[in-house]
Enzyme design. Sequence first.
Site, PDB file in Angstrom:
ATOM      1  N   GLY A 174      -3.550  -4.596   6.879  1.00 13.74           N
ATOM      2  CA  GLY A 174      -2.181  -5.107   7.429  1.00 13.74           C
ATOM      3  C   GLY A 174      -2.156  -6.577   7.813  1.00 13.74           C
ATOM      4  O   GLY A 174      -1.515  -6.779   8.606  1.00 13.74           O
ATOM      5  N   HIS A 217      -9.566   6.731   9.149  1.00 12.90           N
ATOM      6  CA  HIS A 217      -8.851   5.466   9.059  1.00 12.90           C
ATOM      7  C   HIS A 217      -9.180   4.614  10.030  1.00 12.90           C
ATOM      8  O   HIS A 217      -9.040   5.113  11.234  1.00 12.90           O
ATOM      9  CB  HIS A 217      -7.197   5.782   8.704  1.00 12.90           C
ATOM     10  CG  HIS A 217      -6.411   4.569   8.557  1.00 12.90           C
ATOM     11  ND1 HIS A 217      -6.142   3.427   9.293  1.00 12.90           N
ATOM     12  CD2 HIS A 217      -6.166   4.193   7.305  1.00 12.90           C
ATOM     13  CE1 HIS A 217      -5.593   2.595   8.620  1.00 12.90           C
ATOM     14  NE2 HIS A 217      -5.507   2.936   7.194  1.00 12.90           N
ATOM     15  N   SER A 247      -4.715  -4.808   2.429  1.00 12.31           N
ATOM     16  CA  SER A 247      -3.608  -5.821   1.878  1.00 12.31           C
ATOM     17  C   SER A 247      -3.656  -5.833   0.427  1.00 12.31           C
ATOM     18  O   SER A 247      -3.740  -6.778  -0.304  1.00 12.31           O
ATOM     19  CB  SER A 247      -4.085  -7.156   2.506  1.00 12.31           C
ATOM     20  OG  SER A 247      -3.835  -7.072   3.884  1.00 12.31           O
ATOM     21  N   LYS A 274       1.879   5.730   6.450  1.00 12.27           N
ATOM     22  CA  LYS A 274       1.660   5.616   7.809  1.00 12.27           C
ATOM     23  C   LYS A 274       2.907   5.916   8.612  1.00 12.27           C
ATOM     24  O   LYS A 274       3.382   6.723   8.176  1.00 12.27           O
ATOM     25  CB  LYS A 274       1.401   4.036   8.416  1.00 12.27           C
ATOM     26  CG  LYS A 274       0.197   3.197   7.532  1.00 12.27           C
ATOM     27  CD  LYS A 274      -0.319   2.150   8.046  1.00 12.27           C
ATOM     28  CE  LYS A 274      -1.314   1.503   7.040  1.00 12.27           C
ATOM     29  NZ  LYS A 274      -1.850   0.279   7.686  1.00 12.27           N
ATOM     30  N   ASN A 323      -0.478   4.888   1.516  1.00  6.72           N
ATOM     31  CA  ASN A 323      -0.494   5.462   2.908  1.00  6.72           C
ATOM     32  C   ASN A 323       0.825   4.956   3.727  1.00  6.72           C
ATOM     33  O   ASN A 323       0.787   3.705   4.080  1.00  6.72           O
ATOM     34  CB  ASN A 323      -1.672   5.010   3.463  1.00  6.72           C
ATOM     35  CG  ASN A 323      -1.756   5.301   5.170  1.00  6.72           C
ATOM     36  OD1 ASN A 323      -1.142   6.187   5.519  1.00  6.72           O
ATOM     37  ND2 ASN A 323      -2.748   4.908   5.771  1.00  6.72           N
ATOM     38  N   GLU A 341     -12.298   0.131   3.633  1.00  4.91           N
ATOM     39  CA  GLU A 341     -11.215  -0.785   4.275  1.00  4.91           C
ATOM     40  C   GLU A 341     -11.770  -1.750   5.108  1.00  4.91           C
ATOM     41  O   GLU A 341     -12.018  -1.214   6.244  1.00  4.91           O
ATOM     42  CB  GLU A 341     -10.323   0.378   4.690  1.00  4.91           C
ATOM     43  CG  GLU A 341      -9.694   1.187   3.642  1.00  4.91           C
ATOM     44  CD  GLU A 341      -8.230   1.730   4.089  1.00  4.91           C
ATOM     45  OE1 GLU A 341      -7.319   1.395   3.289  1.00  4.91           O
ATOM     46  OE2 GLU A 341      -8.026   2.452   5.197  1.00  4.91           O
ATOM     47  N   GLU A 371      -7.338   2.545  12.038  1.00  3.86           N
ATOM     48  CA  GLU A 371      -6.372   2.885  13.052  1.00  3.86           C
ATOM     49  C   GLU A 371      -6.469   3.854  13.789  1.00  3.86           C
ATOM     50  O   GLU A 371      -6.382   3.808  15.205  1.00  3.86           O
ATOM     51  CB  GLU A 371      -4.896   2.795  12.348  1.00  3.86           C
ATOM     52  CG  GLU A 371      -4.499   1.358  11.620  1.00  3.86           C
ATOM     53  CD  GLU A 371      -3.434   1.333  10.568  1.00  3.86           C
ATOM     54  OE1 GLU A 371      -2.874   2.629  10.209  1.00  3.86           O
ATOM     55  OE2 GLU A 371      -3.337   0.449  10.011  1.00  3.86           O
TER      56      GLU A 371
END
Length: 254
Positions: A173, A95, A213, A11, A9, A167, A97
Amino acid sequence: MRRPLIAGNWKMNLGHADALRLADGIFAGIDVPPDRDCAIFPPFTSLQAIAEKLRSSPIKVGGQNCHPDAEGAFTGEIACSMLKAAGASMVILGHSERRHLLGETDAFVNRKVKAALAARLKPILCVGETLAERDAGRTADVVLGQVRRGLDGVATDAMRDVVLAYEPVWAIGTGKTATPAQAQDVHAAIRGELALLFGKPVAEDTLILYGGSVKPSNVDGLMAMPDVDGALVGGASLDEADFHRIVWFETPEG
Ligand code: PEP
């Protein structure tokens, strides 16, 4: 038999020239082992060019999001048919985010999952708990709730095209990875929930990726877990050598 999938991904990173350079590097340098799949999710502005570049490679290309409606006044959004026409075969949905920074709800994510399936795009439905939810002992409650609501109304037959990604929000991240045992616990719980919702054969066939990560140094341990079927990789997918090593993860059985 579940075929592992390593998904990168990208992003909101890489201008078009850099995206093409990375795609070229991946195409030239990453020979995907025959027992697994690999997909990359570039920014929309580079999706079509990269899909064309990778057409003759085993690497699939997908979108990072879609809108559930077919067309209309949704400024800044993208329809499933547009992703398909650009060469995407998969799409990342829900996701963290987008859930946490952009306020996406389970109900909205669920509409997208159904729209993607109707458009013959394979959705990767992301689920995961925050650190506060984990610390409060609510991981299973939160994650399984997201699974149930995200897949509400999805037909059992359509599940063959659905991929799940666990996730944990605290691991995305941040450099903090769930231990293989922590990932395995949640993946097994998700598979149990899928068995309740769609039956055991569907649960046994559904891919559940881990994301958060993932790096060359931790991928082998994660992939050794029986219910971890692949990885959704953010930061490390922007580095050709790291991504190559992740695609070439090694497990004790070889
Ligand atoms: C992700 O983008 O889904 C992700 C897991 O990111 P990272 O690997 O950088 O934690």
